[in-house]
Every structure is written in C-alpha cells, then in structure tokens.
Write an enzyme that holds these catalytic residues in place. Sequence first.
Site, short mmCIF file in Angstrom:
data_model
loop_
_atom_site.label_atom_id
_atom_site.label_comp_id
_atom_site.label_asym_id
_atom_site.label_seq_id
_atom_site.Cartn_x
_atom_site.Cartn_y
_atom_site.Cartn_z
N GLY A 163 0.82 -1.21 0.00
CA GLY A 163 0.00 0.00 0.00
C GLY A 163 0.85 1.26 0.00
CG ASN A 164 1.19 3.07 -2.70
OD1 ASN A 164 0.18 3.45 -3.31
ND2 ASN A 164 1.83 1.95 -3.00
CB THR A 213 9.83 2.39 -2.68
OG1 THR A 213 9.59 1.03 -3.04
CG2 THR A 213 11.34 2.63 -2.69
N GLY A 214 9.23 0.71 0.10
CA GLY A 214 9.84 -0.33 0.92
C GLY A 214 10.08 -0.02 2.38
CB SER A 257 5.03 4.55 -3.37
OG SER A 257 4.27 3.48 -3.90
CB SER A 258 6.96 0.81 -6.99
OG SER A 258 5.92 0.11 -6.32
CD GLU A 259 1.68 0.33 -7.45
OE1 GLU A 259 1.73 0.78 -8.62
OE2 GLU A 259 1.34 -0.83 -7.18
CG HIS A 261 -2.67 1.20 -3.51
ND1 HIS A 261 -3.64 0.33 -4.00
CD2 HIS A 261 -1.48 0.55 -3.64
CE1 HIS A 261 -3.06 -0.79 -4.40
NE2 HIS A 261 -1.74 -0.68 -4.20
CG HIS A 263 -2.01 -4.80 -1.44
ND1 HIS A 263 -0.71 -5.29 -1.56
CD2 HIS A 263 -2.11 -3.82 -2.36
CE1 HIS A 263 -0.08 -4.62 -2.52
NE2 HIS A 263 -0.91 -3.72 -3.01
CE1 TYR A 287 -27.13 3.98 2.98
CE2 TYR A 287 -28.47 2.06 3.51
CZ TYR A 287 -27.72 3.14 3.92
OH TYR A 287 -27.55 3.40 5.25
CG HIS A 329 -2.66 -4.14 -7.34
ND1 HIS A 329 -1.86 -3.46 -8.23
CD2 HIS A 329 -2.21 -3.79 -6.11
CE1 HIS A 329 -0.97 -2.73 -7.58
NE2 HIS A 329 -1.17 -2.91 -6.28
CE1 TYR A 357 -24.99 8.42 5.23
CE2 TYR A 357 -23.02 7.77 4.03
CZ TYR A 357 -23.94 7.55 5.03
OH TYR A 357 -23.81 6.46 5.84
#
Length: 215
Positions: free
Chosen positions: A28-29, A43-44, A71-73, A92, A94, A113, A155, A209
């Site tokens: 995640g990131n 990263t890491g 991050s790699s993303e 992000h 997992h 809903y 992913h 909401y």
Amino acid sequence: MNRKELAQKIIDTCLEMTRLGLNQGTAGNVSVRYKDGMLITPTGMPYHLMKPENIVYVDGKGKHEENKLPSSEWQFHLAVYQARPEANAVVHNHSINCAGLSILEKPIPAIHYMVAVGGTDHIPCVPYATFGTHELASYVGEGIKESKAILLSHHGLITCGENLDKSLWLAQEVEVLASWYLKLLATGLEIPLLSKEQMKVVLGKFHTYGLRIEE
C-alpha cells in the site's frame, strides 16, 4: 498544513490503515496533493519507521527529490490527481476482501445503498497491469473518473477524496462492502440488486452524506 504537517498526516494515515486491518507490511501507499505534484510514502519502508523527512515530493511531471525513492506506484497517484482536480488525497491498500474480489476481477454491484459512497452505482474493477507501470496508471486514471473508489484486478483498492481522513474512511467502507459481496457470492444464490432508479435516488442524497470533520 505545511509540508512537515502533511508528511506527518500521511504517516498517521498509514498507521491507522494498518490498525484498521486494511493493509499488511509495507504494502500500500498514501499521498496528498502538494504544490504542482504530491507528497507520497517512500518505497519499501515500514510505516512505523517513517519520519516526516522520509516522505517524498514528486512534481507534476514525475520528477522526485534526489536521494529519496517514492512508492513504486507514484504514477497512478499522479494519474488520480490529474483525473480528479477536486481530490487532495489518495489511499491505496491490499485490504483482504477488496484484494479477494480483485482476484475474481469483479466490480461491486448495487448490493447495498452504501455502494454509492464512490459516487456511482457500483465500485468498478479496472483491468490488470503490472504494478508501477504507465499502463496501470492509465487504467487507474480512467477508472477513477467514474468512481472515487476502484478495485485493481489481482491487486487491491484505490480511493481518493478531499483529504486523507475521507479517503481512508472511503477505503474502510469499500472493504466492508467487499466482505459482504464475497460472502454473498459464496452462497451460490442469485444476488438481488438495487435498481438503477433506486441507486439514482441514493446518489442524490449522497451529495450531503459522508464523513464530516473539522479541517
């Protein structure tokens, strides 16, 4: 907030994401919009070891600070900000149930809903591409235009929002929806869905909401 405060907020969000059971290890990131680009987790690095100076600035063209690796993303984070001008934060992870559905390559239909939290009548699932690639960023950029929450095939999950609190809240809501949907799929029964008309009414109500916090 200044840069140091935003960096600390990113770290706090990462730690809370893990505490909520939405992420594992260094997966995640998290990022926030900053200047013409963003601040993003490195990263890491385990979240509990991060300090504000470890958070990386990446400009709008993808150039990052020297001696720091984002991050790699990072590409799909920038893609979200480009696709959603109103978004100031991206989460992000997992999370177990969202990742499970992503492996099945299934969007979440109108089973409840609360599916409207993403801003449409379903939670989309975008096609698979290798992590950290321009191809994945392209899929994310298109998918996030449709919904503030999207599954990434094989992913995990991405959410975006006005701030980190709202992005994390959205991630938690979608994880709950994913857990319900997986349980329903396991029954093998036909799953009744809310109609487009019913969801249209809900989406209208959802303009006011959601999580409310003092900025």
